[in-house]
Design a protein around this motif. Structure first.
Motif, mmCIF file in Angstrom:
data_model
loop_
_atom_site.group_PDB
_atom_site.id
_atom_site.type_symbol
_atom_site.label_atom_id
_atom_site.label_comp_id
_atom_site.label_asym_id
_atom_site.label_seq_id
_atom_site.Cartn_x
_atom_site.Cartn_y
_atom_site.Cartn_z
ATOM 1 N N UNK A 1 0.761 -1.562 -0.346
ATOM 2 C CA UNK A 1 -0.068 0.347 0.032
ATOM 3 C C UNK A 1 0.779 1.231 -0.157
ATOM 4 N N UNK A 2 0.299 1.847 -0.395
ATOM 5 C CA UNK A 2 1.396 3.551 -0.950
ATOM 6 C C UNK A 2 0.567 4.365 -0.613
ATOM 7 N N UNK A 3 1.139 5.575 0.139
ATOM 8 C CA UNK A 3 0.617 6.664 -0.277
ATOM 9 C C UNK A 3 1.613 7.935 -0.358
ATOM 10 N N UNK A 4 1.423 9.451 -0.834
ATOM 11 C CA UNK A 4 1.758 10.090 -1.265
ATOM 12 C C UNK A 4 1.939 10.761 -2.679
ATOM 13 N N UNK A 5 3.228 11.098 -3.119
ATOM 14 C CA UNK A 5 2.632 10.680 -4.531
ATOM 15 C C UNK A 5 4.231 10.013 -5.263
ATOM 16 N N UNK A 6 3.924 10.142 -6.325
ATOM 17 C CA UNK A 6 4.345 9.240 -7.522
ATOM 18 C C UNK A 6 4.917 10.410 -8.428
ATOM 19 N N UNK A 7 5.999 10.974 -8.454
ATOM 20 C CA UNK A 7 6.803 10.734 -9.428
ATOM 21 C C UNK A 7 8.044 10.907 -9.448
ATOM 22 N N UNK A 8 9.125 11.728 -10.393
ATOM 23 C CA UNK A 8 10.609 11.982 -10.536
ATOM 24 C C UNK A 8 11.238 11.262 -9.113
ATOM 25 N N UNK A 9 10.658 12.197 -8.226
ATOM 26 C CA UNK A 9 12.228 11.824 -6.651
ATOM 27 C C UNK A 9 11.330 10.551 -5.861
ATOM 28 N N UNK B 1 -7.672 8.332 -13.473
ATOM 29 C CA UNK B 1 -8.077 9.459 -15.396
ATOM 30 C C UNK B 1 -6.845 9.305 -15.929
ATOM 31 N N UNK B 2 -5.210 9.350 -14.879
ATOM 32 C CA UNK B 2 -4.260 9.211 -15.559
ATOM 33 C C UNK B 2 -3.896 7.451 -16.076
ATOM 34 N N UNK B 3 -4.210 6.907 -15.842
ATOM 35 C CA UNK B 3 -4.426 5.555 -16.378
ATOM 36 C C UNK B 3 -5.290 5.210 -17.425
ATOM 37 N N UNK B 4 -6.660 5.956 -17.443
ATOM 38 C CA UNK B 4 -7.349 5.812 -18.682
ATOM 39 C C UNK B 4 -6.851 6.462 -19.839
ATOM 40 N N UNK B 5 -6.317 8.297 -19.258
ATOM 41 C CA UNK B 5 -5.685 8.826 -20.452
ATOM 42 C C UNK B 5 -4.623 7.842 -21.338
ATOM 43 N N UNK B 6 -3.634 7.244 -20.557
ATOM 44 C CA UNK B 6 -2.338 6.437 -20.967
ATOM 45 C C UNK B 6 -2.369 4.970 -21.712
ATOM 46 N N UNK C 1 3.060 10.704 -11.852
ATOM 47 C CA UNK C 1 3.373 11.758 -12.790
ATOM 48 C C UNK C 1 3.679 10.372 -14.315
ATOM 49 N N UNK C 2 4.462 11.097 -15.174
ATOM 50 C CA UNK C 2 4.948 10.239 -16.051
ATOM 51 C C UNK C 2 6.423 8.987 -16.020
ATOM 52 N N UNK C 3 6.934 9.694 -14.699
ATOM 53 C CA UNK C 3 7.827 9.097 -14.393
ATOM 54 C C UNK C 3 7.471 7.957 -13.704
ATOM 55 N N UNK C 4 6.180 7.596 -12.411
ATOM 56 C CA UNK C 4 5.453 7.138 -12.055
ATOM 57 C C UNK C 4 4.904 5.905 -12.749
ATOM 58 N N UNK C 5 4.228 5.857 -14.079
ATOM 59 C CA UNK C 5 3.667 5.684 -14.549
ATOM 60 C C UNK C 5 5.142 4.464 -15.528
ATOM 61 N N UNK C 6 6.281 4.538 -15.861
ATOM 62 C CA UNK C 6 7.441 4.289 -16.428
ATOM 63 C C UNK C 6 7.669 3.401 -15.291
ATOM 64 N N UNK C 7 7.620 3.348 -14.058
ATOM 65 C CA UNK C 7 8.064 2.047 -12.484
ATOM 66 C C UNK C 7 6.540 1.261 -12.737
ATOM 67 N N UNK C 8 5.154 2.245 -12.958
ATOM 68 C CA UNK C 8 4.906 0.917 -12.842
ATOM 69 C C UNK C 8 4.246 0.164 -14.292
ATOM 70 N N UNK C 9 4.598 0.537 -15.750
ATOM 71 C CA UNK C 9 5.357 -0.525 -16.391
ATOM 72 C C UNK C 9 6.530 -1.337 -16.616
ATOM 73 N N UNK C 10 7.555 -1.008 -15.152
ATOM 74 C CA UNK C 10 8.563 -1.896 -14.904
ATOM 75 C C UNK C 10 8.074 -3.120 -13.926
ATOM 76 N N UNK C 11 7.399 -3.396 -13.316
ATOM 77 C CA UNK C 11 6.468 -3.510 -12.271
ATOM 78 C C UNK C 11 5.762 -4.251 -13.075
ATOM 79 N N UNK C 12 4.972 -4.308 -14.147
ATOM 80 C CA UNK C 12 4.184 -4.770 -15.112
ATOM 81 C C UNK C 12 5.192 -5.829 -16.271
#
Length: 111
Positions: free
Chosen positions: A15-23, A86-91, A54-65
């Motif tokens: 379970x994660x909380x906070x922001x998922x971005x480049x940092x 919404x970000x998941x739907x758009x991407x 962010x897009x960096x977070x999406x890249x992290x999810x792709x790596x996991x997948x």
């Protein structure tokens, strides 16, 4: 980014909380990699506490997948909030991921 890890009926729930971005995506990557290296073969990612991705977070999810697919690890997501959804739907991520409303539903889907 903060995270917790629990075991439910042989399924690892992160379970994660906070922001998922480049940092913060490195902490996300480290958390799931550690569980896979420890032998987890079914993994639920609870994103109920993620307020921004962010897009960096999406890249992290792709790596996991990719890691889960190549390793034969069952993977499901849950607790997707409105903004992240919404970000998941758009991407196009909603078509690639197994998404459930709650951790219980995600765990049951992997059982």
């Amino acid at each position: 980014m903060q995270h917790t890890s629990t075991d439910r009926d042989g399924v690892t729930v992160l379970a994660f909380s906070g922001r998922m971005d480049a940092t913060t995506v490195a902490a996300f990557d480290e958390a799931w990699r550690a569980r896979l290296e420890a032998g987890a073969n079914r993994l639920v990612i609870d994103m109920g506490g993620i307020e921004y991705i962010s897009s960096a977070g999406l890249r992290g999810i792709l790596g996991l997948l990719k890691a889960c697919k190549s390793g034969g690890v069952g993977l499901a997501f849950c607790g997707i909030g409105e903004m992240v959804g919404e970000v998941f739907r758009i991407s196009g991520f909603t078509g690639m991921l197994s998404i459930h409303p709650t951790a219980d539903a995600a765990v049951a889907a992997l059982a």
